[in-house]
Motif scaffolding. Structure first.
Motif, short mmCIF file in Angstrom:
data_model
loop_
_atom_site.label_atom_id
_atom_site.label_comp_id
_atom_site.label_asym_id
_atom_site.label_seq_id
_atom_site.Cartn_x
_atom_site.Cartn_y
_atom_site.Cartn_z
N SER A 1 0.84 -1.20 0.00
CA SER A 1 0.00 0.00 0.00
C SER A 1 0.87 1.25 0.00
CB SER A 1 -0.94 -0.04 1.21
OG SER A 1 -0.20 -0.23 2.41
N ASP A 2 1.09 1.86 1.16
CA ASP A 2 1.84 3.10 1.23
C ASP A 2 3.34 2.87 1.39
OD1 ASP A 2 -0.58 4.45 1.14
OD2 ASP A 2 -0.82 4.36 3.31
N LEU B 1 2.53 -8.35 20.53
CA LEU B 1 1.69 -7.31 21.11
C LEU B 1 2.46 -6.02 21.38
CD1 LEU B 1 -0.39 -9.47 23.61
CD2 LEU B 1 -1.05 -8.67 21.33
N LYS B 2 3.76 -6.00 21.12
CA LYS B 2 4.57 -4.81 21.38
C LYS B 2 4.70 -3.90 20.15
CE LYS B 2 7.26 -7.18 24.95
NZ LYS B 2 8.62 -7.57 25.41
N PHE B 3 4.27 -4.39 18.99
CA PHE B 3 4.31 -3.55 17.79
C PHE B 3 3.22 -2.48 17.88
CE2 PHE B 3 6.05 -7.55 15.86
CZ PHE B 3 7.31 -7.05 15.56
N LYS B 4 3.49 -1.32 17.29
CA LYS B 4 2.50 -0.25 17.25
C LYS B 4 1.36 -0.63 16.31
CE LYS B 4 5.74 3.53 18.17
NZ LYS B 4 6.32 4.80 17.64
N ASP C 1 2.30 -2.72 6.24
CA ASP C 1 1.64 -2.69 4.93
C ASP C 1 1.11 -4.07 4.55
OD1 ASP C 1 2.30 0.14 3.85
OD2 ASP C 1 4.21 -0.61 4.59
N VAL C 2 1.86 -5.08 4.89
CA VAL C 2 1.48 -6.46 4.59
C VAL C 2 1.81 -7.35 5.78
CG1 VAL C 2 1.86 -8.48 3.11
CG2 VAL C 2 1.81 -6.19 2.09
N ILE C 3 0.88 -8.22 6.15
CA ILE C 3 1.13 -9.28 7.13
C ILE C 3 0.86 -10.61 6.44
CG2 ILE C 3 0.42 -10.32 9.32
CD1 ILE C 3 -0.37 -7.57 10.30
N THR C 4 1.81 -11.53 6.53
CA THR C 4 1.68 -12.81 5.85
C THR C 4 1.64 -13.96 6.85
OG1 THR C 4 4.11 -12.87 5.60
CG2 THR C 4 2.82 -12.08 3.72
N LEU C 5 0.82 -14.95 6.53
CA LEU C 5 0.77 -16.20 7.28
C LEU C 5 0.80 -17.33 6.25
CD1 LEU C 5 -1.46 -14.07 8.79
CD2 LEU C 5 -1.36 -15.94 10.46
N TRP C 6 1.97 -17.87 6.01
CA TRP C 6 2.13 -18.95 5.03
C TRP C 6 1.96 -20.28 5.75
CZ3 TRP C 6 1.79 -16.77 0.55
CH2 TRP C 6 2.38 -15.52 0.30
N TYR D 1 -3.95 -9.07 14.16
CA TYR D 1 -3.39 -8.75 12.84
C TYR D 1 -4.12 -7.56 12.23
CZ TYR D 1 -1.79 -13.54 13.56
OH TYR D 1 -1.26 -14.67 14.10
N LYS D 2 -5.43 -7.50 12.43
CA LYS D 2 -6.19 -6.39 11.87
C LYS D 2 -5.73 -5.07 12.48
CE LYS D 2 -10.87 -4.71 11.06
NZ LYS D 2 -12.32 -4.95 11.20
N LYS D 3 -5.46 -5.04 13.77
CA LYS D 3 -5.00 -3.83 14.43
C LYS D 3 -3.59 -3.44 13.97
CE LYS D 3 -7.79 -4.37 18.62
NZ LYS D 3 -7.76 -4.63 20.08
N LEU D 4 -2.77 -4.41 13.67
CA LEU D 4 -1.40 -4.12 13.26
C LEU D 4 -1.30 -3.65 11.81
CD1 LEU D 4 0.55 -7.09 14.93
CD2 LEU D 4 0.44 -4.70 15.68
N LEU D 5 -2.30 -3.98 11.00
CA LEU D 5 -2.29 -3.56 9.60
C LEU D 5 -2.64 -2.09 9.47
CD1 LEU D 5 -4.13 -6.26 7.44
CD2 LEU D 5 -1.75 -5.53 7.22
N LYS D 6 -2.02 -1.42 8.49
CA LYS D 6 -2.48 -0.10 8.09
C LYS D 6 -3.90 -0.25 7.53
CE LYS D 6 2.10 1.68 6.92
NZ LYS D 6 2.97 2.21 5.83
N PRO D 7 -4.72 0.80 7.58
CA PRO D 7 -6.08 0.71 7.05
C PRO D 7 -6.13 0.22 5.60
CG PRO D 7 -5.84 2.71 8.33
CD PRO D 7 -4.46 2.11 8.23
#
Length: 282
Positions: free
Chosen positions: A85-86, A139-142, A147-152, A168-174
């Motif tokens: 994304s950004d 849980l320590k990440f802002k 931009d991308v979160i992957t679960l392979w 994961y939803k909270k950690l993702l950019k909108p």
């Protein structure tokens, strides 16, 4: 409660214990029953044959796995490039020995990994300049960092399923993208091998998804599937392992034919052996 349609599956890799797959009434995926206690789950990963935690190439299955992984890593990076994304900040959940994260970094991504297995994490950190952490760090990440979160091939392993999705939803950019790859129990090879289908991998796989159940689960958390991509190589690798588990004979040719049939049928049915779900906020 079980019924005559529930499938009984043996842990072929570690314990030899039998588990039952029961359909979840809310979402429709299959659940491994009984689920091991969380403190006992690591025991089921304690095997030198658990391939995602090792870089070894001791036999045909492991050699084929690493060959396929080398090819698929490039395609995975292409996929996340398409959905950046950004920026290019990546979080890889359950990163194993760190190969995907390493290749992503080599291609311009700034990334982190989460890996609960200490041995795999040690290998991964040697490849990624200490970019891989234990699950406590998640849980320590802002919020809205990535931009991308992957679960392979990771979501099926996670005990606290819905809570993890919320994290994961909270950690993702909108505008970010969640990429989830899982086995598909409605594939041809799953139907062909039944209880010997290697991708059931009980009890390490706690949940067994299909397209409808994945969409239902994500929709509850206001996430939507925007694309579904087949993982064609998985049909061959899973068929190879499944032939091994059947023990009638370990035939490379039969595994190849089954994998080929599975991919051929999936062109029409869209039910490949494994599927990648590209997910966005609703």
């Amino acid at each position: 409660m079980t019924d005559e349609n529930d499938l009984k599956v043996i842990d072929h890799s570690v314990s030899g214990e039998e588990f039952t797959l029961i359909k979840n009434s809310e979402f429709g995926f299959l659940e491994t029953t009984p689920k091991p206690d969380i403190d006992k789950l690591p025991h089921y990963y304690e095997s030198k044959d658990y391939i995602s935690h090792t870089d070894s190439r001791r036999n045909l299955v492991e050699i084929i796995y690493h060959i396929v992984r080398g090819v698929s890593l490039k395609k995975k990076v292409q996929l996340i490039d398409e959905h950046a994304s950004d920026g290019k900040i990546l979080l890889d959940i359950g990163c194993g020995t760190g190969d995907f994260l390493k290749v992503a970094k080599e291609n311009g991504w700034y990334g982190y990994g989460i890996e609960p297995n200490a041995h795999a994490r040690e290998i991964a950190n040697k490849k990624t300049n200490q970019g891989v952490f234990d699950t406590d760090e998640l849980l320590k990440f802002k919020e809205h960092r990535f931009d991308v979160i992957t679960l392979w091939h990771v979501l099926e392993h996670l005990p606290d399923l819905e809570n993890q999705i919320e994290i994961y939803k909270k950690l993702l950019k909108p505008s970010g993208t969640l990429i989830i790859a899982v086995p598909n129990h409605k594939s041809y090879d799953a139907a062909y091998y039944q209880e010997f289908w290697a991708a059931y991998d009980v009890p390490r796989h706690l949940w067994h998804f299909c397209q409808d159940s994945m969409a239902a689960l994500l929709s509850k958390h206001f996430l939507k599937v925007v694309d579904v991509i087949p993982m064609k190589y998985d049909a061959y690798y899973v068929s190879l392992l499944s032939e091994k588990y059947r023990k009638a004979s370990f035939k490379l040719f039969r595994a190849f034919i089954t994998g080929f049939k599975s991919n051929s049928k999936a062109k029409r049915s869209k039910e490949a052996s494994s599927l990648i779900f590209v997910v966005k906020n609703e």
